[in-house]
Write a protein that holds these residues in place. Structure first.
Motif, PDB file in Angstrom:
ATOM      1  N   ALA A  88      43.908  50.334  90.510  1.00  0.00           N
ATOM      2  CA  ALA A  88      42.860  50.878  89.649  1.00  0.00           C
ATOM      3  C   ALA A  88      43.016  52.385  89.484  1.00  0.00           C
ATOM      4  O   ALA A  88      42.898  52.917  88.373  1.00  0.00           O
ATOM      5  CB  ALA A  88      41.481  50.550  90.216  1.00  0.00           C
ATOM      6  N   ARG A  92      44.116  54.592  85.953  1.00  0.00           N
ATOM      7  CA  ARG A  92      43.348  55.705  85.393  1.00  0.00           C
ATOM      8  C   ARG A  92      44.211  56.921  85.095  1.00  0.00           C
ATOM      9  O   ARG A  92      43.887  57.712  84.196  1.00  0.00           O
ATOM     10  CB  ARG A  92      42.208  56.090  86.346  1.00  0.00           C
ATOM     11  N   ASP A 116      45.953  47.857  97.489  1.00  0.00           N
ATOM     12  CA  ASP A 116      44.976  46.823  97.149  1.00  0.00           C
ATOM     13  C   ASP A 116      44.951  45.760  98.236  1.00  0.00           C
ATOM     14  O   ASP A 116      43.886  45.334  98.712  1.00  0.00           O
ATOM     15  CB  ASP A 116      45.333  46.158  95.821  1.00  0.00           C
ATOM     16  N   GLU A 125      41.779  41.176  90.620  1.00  0.00           N
ATOM     17  CA  GLU A 125      41.612  42.560  90.176  1.00  0.00           C
ATOM     18  C   GLU A 125      42.946  43.288  90.145  1.00  0.00           C
ATOM     19  O   GLU A 125      43.254  44.024  89.205  1.00  0.00           O
ATOM     20  CB  GLU A 125      40.640  43.289  91.106  1.00  0.00           C
ATOM     21  N   ASN A 129      44.738  44.894  86.754  1.00  0.00           N
ATOM     22  CA  ASN A 129      45.141  46.295  86.639  1.00  0.00           C
ATOM     23  C   ASN A 129      46.631  46.440  86.361  1.00  0.00           C
ATOM     24  O   ASN A 129      47.049  47.278  85.551  1.00  0.00           O
ATOM     25  CB  ASN A 129      44.772  47.053  87.910  1.00  0.00           C
TER      26      ASN A 129
END
Length: 223
Positions: A88, A92, A116, A125, A129
């Motif tokens: 994540a 970004r 993770d 998730e 990502n």
């Protein structure tokens, strides 16, 4: 497979340290000068690319660049590894990283997901990502190479069954070159690992580089 015992605690220590001075995307002082007309590789990942616990010249991107040049390839490898990054966090910063390069890279190497797994983040998730990262690279016309991770045994069989296939699935989906497990042949050899049992010593990085470099050279020559 013996793998990363007690890593959750180590991961938290790494996240707290966030040591950008040890091989972050802004630390290329030990790399060789860029080659104007050569190939550009982006090494986008976490501490395993950043070079946690070693000198910048001993990081994986720096060693990879040196070996590729030794083999006659005009290549610059840009280290965009950040210690502690989850998928994540990396997502970004991806656009900022790409937009800050002098030009579009000829290959983007991606090594993410280990943090993770150590945090116990749902593999759904992580997959989402990594898909978003690969999708952005794909839309920009940047070839992809994935250096994957595998779940530690203490995460359980169910977690591993959902986490481990991510990299192969994405490689097939985006026609990416795949090196299935970045720490293969090193994580089970304590003499090649740092005291945290998470990050390789320079000797371990050198072994990893020697195994990955032929695939990178091949990826650079793909049509």
């Amino acid at each position: 497979m013996l793998l990363l015992q007690g890593l959750t605690a180590c991961s938290r220590e790494n996240d707290a340290a966030q040591q950008p001075s040890q091989g972050s995307s802004n630390d290329m002082g030990a790399a060789q000068a860029p080659i104007a007309d050569g190939k550009l590789i982006l090494a986008f990942g976490d501490s395993l690319y950043a070079g946690y616990g070693v000198e910048p010249r001993q990081s994986f991107p720096a060693m990879l660049e040196q070996l590729l040049r030794k083999d006659g390839l005009a290549v610059t490898v840009q280290n965009a590894g950040v210690s502690g990054d989850t998928t994540a966090a990396a997502l970004r910063r991806l656009a900022f990283t790409l937009d800050g390069l002098p030009r579009k890279p000829d290959l983007a190497m991606v090594n993410l997901g280990g943090n993770d797994m150590l945090r116990g983040i749902d593999p759904t998730e992580t997959r989402k990502n990594l898909i978003a990262i690969c999708e952005d690279l794909h839309k920009r016309g940047i070839p992809i190479m994935l250096t994957g991770m595998v779940a530690a045994p203490n995460m359980g069989k169910d977690y591993a069954a959902r986490f481990n296939p991510i990299y192969g699935d994405l490689a097939e989906r985006y026609d990416a070159v795949l090196y299935p497990f970045f720490l293969d042949g090193v994580i089970t050899r304590p003499e090649l690992m740092q005291a945290d049992s998470v990050h390789p010593k320079p000797q371990g990085i050198a072994l990893i580089t020697s195994k990955v470099e032929p695939l990178v050279a091949k990826a650079l020559n793909r049509p």
